[in-house]
Design a protein around this motif. Structure first.
Motif, PDB file in Angstrom:
ATOM      1  N   ASP A   1       0.803  -1.220   0.000  1.00 29.31           N
ATOM      2  CA  ASP A   1       0.000   0.000   0.000  1.00 29.31           C
ATOM      3  C   ASP A   1       0.839   1.275   0.000  1.00 29.31           C
ATOM      4  O   ASP A   1       0.315   2.345  -0.258  1.00 29.31           O
ATOM      5  N   ALA A   2       2.117   1.158   0.288  1.00 25.50           N
ATOM      6  CA  ALA A   2       2.973   2.339   0.384  1.00 25.50           C
ATOM      7  C   ALA A   2       3.502   2.753  -0.991  1.00 25.50           C
ATOM      8  O   ALA A   2       3.577   1.956  -1.913  1.00 25.50           O
ATOM      9  N   ASP A   3       3.879   3.994  -1.073  1.00 22.60           N
ATOM     10  CA  ASP A   3       4.535   4.509  -2.267  1.00 22.60           C
ATOM     11  C   ASP A   3       5.830   3.723  -2.481  1.00 22.60           C
ATOM     12  O   ASP A   3       6.626   3.572  -1.551  1.00 22.60           O
ATOM     13  N   PRO A   4       6.060   3.189  -3.684  1.00 23.22           N
ATOM     14  CA  PRO A   4       7.257   2.380  -3.933  1.00 23.22           C
ATOM     15  C   PRO A   4       8.571   3.076  -3.565  1.00 23.22           C
ATOM     16  O   PRO A   4       9.533   2.421  -3.165  1.00 23.22           O
ATOM     17  N   SER A   5       8.607   4.392  -3.651  1.00 21.65           N
ATOM     18  CA  SER A   5       9.848   5.096  -3.296  1.00 21.65           C
ATOM     19  C   SER A   5      10.116   5.065  -1.793  1.00 21.65           C
ATOM     20  O   SER A   5      11.213   5.394  -1.350  1.00 21.65           O
ATOM     21  N   LEU A   6       9.113   4.661  -1.013  1.00 19.04           N
ATOM     22  CA  LEU A   6       9.258   4.626   0.443  1.00 19.04           C
ATOM     23  C   LEU A   6       9.464   3.219   0.997  1.00 19.04           C
ATOM     24  O   LEU A   6       9.574   3.054   2.211  1.00 19.04           O
ATOM     25  N   HIS A   7       9.509   2.206   0.149  1.00 15.07           N
ATOM     26  CA  HIS A   7       9.611   0.820   0.624  1.00 15.07           C
ATOM     27  C   HIS A   7      10.826   0.598   1.522  1.00 15.07           C
ATOM     28  O   HIS A   7      10.731  -0.063   2.550  1.00 15.07           O
ATOM     29  N   GLY A   8      11.970   1.125   1.158  1.00 14.22           N
ATOM     30  CA  GLY A   8      13.173   0.958   1.977  1.00 14.22           C
ATOM     31  C   GLY A   8      13.010   1.580   3.353  1.00 14.22           C
ATOM     32  O   GLY A   8      13.389   0.990   4.365  1.00 14.22           O
ATOM     33  N   ARG A   9      12.438   2.758   3.396  1.00 18.36           N
ATOM     34  CA  ARG A   9      12.222   3.437   4.674  1.00 18.36           C
ATOM     35  C   ARG A   9      11.212   2.677   5.538  1.00 18.36           C
ATOM     36  O   ARG A   9      11.366   2.579   6.751  1.00 18.36           O
ATOM     37  N   ILE A  10      10.184   2.147   4.873  1.00 22.97           N
ATOM     38  CA  ILE A  10       9.162   1.399   5.619  1.00 22.97           C
ATOM     39  C   ILE A  10       9.759   0.118   6.196  1.00 22.97           C
ATOM     40  O   ILE A  10       9.515  -0.225   7.353  1.00 22.97           O
ATOM     41  N   LEU A  11      10.557  -0.586   5.406  1.00 24.02           N
ATOM     42  CA  LEU A  11      11.219  -1.792   5.921  1.00 24.02           C
ATOM     43  C   LEU A  11      12.149  -1.457   7.084  1.00 24.02           C
ATOM     44  O   LEU A  11      12.226  -2.200   8.065  1.00 24.02           O
ATOM     45  N   ALA A  12      12.856  -0.343   6.980  1.00 25.03           N
ATOM     46  CA  ALA A  12      13.741   0.070   8.071  1.00 25.03           C
ATOM     47  C   ALA A  12      12.936   0.380   9.335  1.00 25.03           C
ATOM     48  O   ALA A  12      13.317  -0.024  10.445  1.00 25.03           O
ATOM     49  N   LEU A  13      11.817   1.079   9.176  1.00 24.25           N
ATOM     50  CA  LEU A  13      10.960   1.399  10.321  1.00 24.25           C
ATOM     51  C   LEU A  13      10.385   0.131  10.941  1.00 24.25           C
ATOM     52  O   LEU A  13      10.359  -0.014  12.173  1.00 24.25           O
TER      53      LEU A  13
END
Length: 170
Positions: free
Chosen positions: A92-104
């Motif tokens: 559901d997240a913006d693909p450009s934010l996937h790395g940040r979401i995984l880190a969080l």
């Protein structure tokens, strides 16, 4: 280890056996989840509730023999809950934010152990090794209930992020 030693009154061999049972449940659940192509928000809520129930049951388990099926269930529910959560958040997240979401997610799921571990240890020392399991189960059940209420509220407001929100694996 404290639960096995202090509550089940057993030792290292029993801990290893029980951890193996937990791992078998987690592996079986991972294989089932790997075949899913669609994950709904209700999967997350059911997973959180089942995980909470399994933790509460484990905290009430009187002996090693009854701990075996409960730990198998705990292994299954842990993977169902966490993979469903991860899938929905990532898809559901913006693909450009996937790395940040995984880190969080890593910080929230693993990075809090240096804080929660000593707190759990202190609770186990003060109140017994069953208490951290019980509190974790109650917290998971509360999270499931809160999620259900939030999903129903979103659905009632006409948003499409209610119980039908889903993540598709492609």
């Amino acid at each position: 280890p404290l639960f096995v030693e202090r509550s089940l009154h057993d030792g290292d061999t029993a801990f290893t056996f029980l951890y193996t049972i937990f791992s078998v449940g987690a592996l079986a659940s991972a294989l089932v989840v790997a075949h899913r192509q669609l994950v709904h928000l209700r999967n997350v809520l059911i997973g959180a509730g089942a995980f909470g129930v399994a933790l509460v049951l484990l905290s009430l388990t009187p002996g090693l023999a009854l701990a075996v099926p409960v730990l198998l269930l705990l292994g299954v529910t842990s993977i169902l809950y966490f993979t469903a959560t991860t899938a929905i958040v990532q898809v559901d997240a913006d693909p450009s934010l996937h790395g940040r979401i995984l880190a969080l997610q890593t910080v929230l799921l693993i990075g809090t152990a240096p804080i929660g571990g000593p707190i759990d240890g202190a609770l186990a020392d003060l109140f017994g090794a069953r208490v951290p399991l019980l509190l974790g189960g109650v917290a998971a059940l509360a999270a499931a209930a809160w999620g259900l209420l939030a999903a129903r509220r979103a659905h009632a407001l006409g948003r499409d992020d209610g119980m039908d929100a889903a993540a598709r694996f492609t």
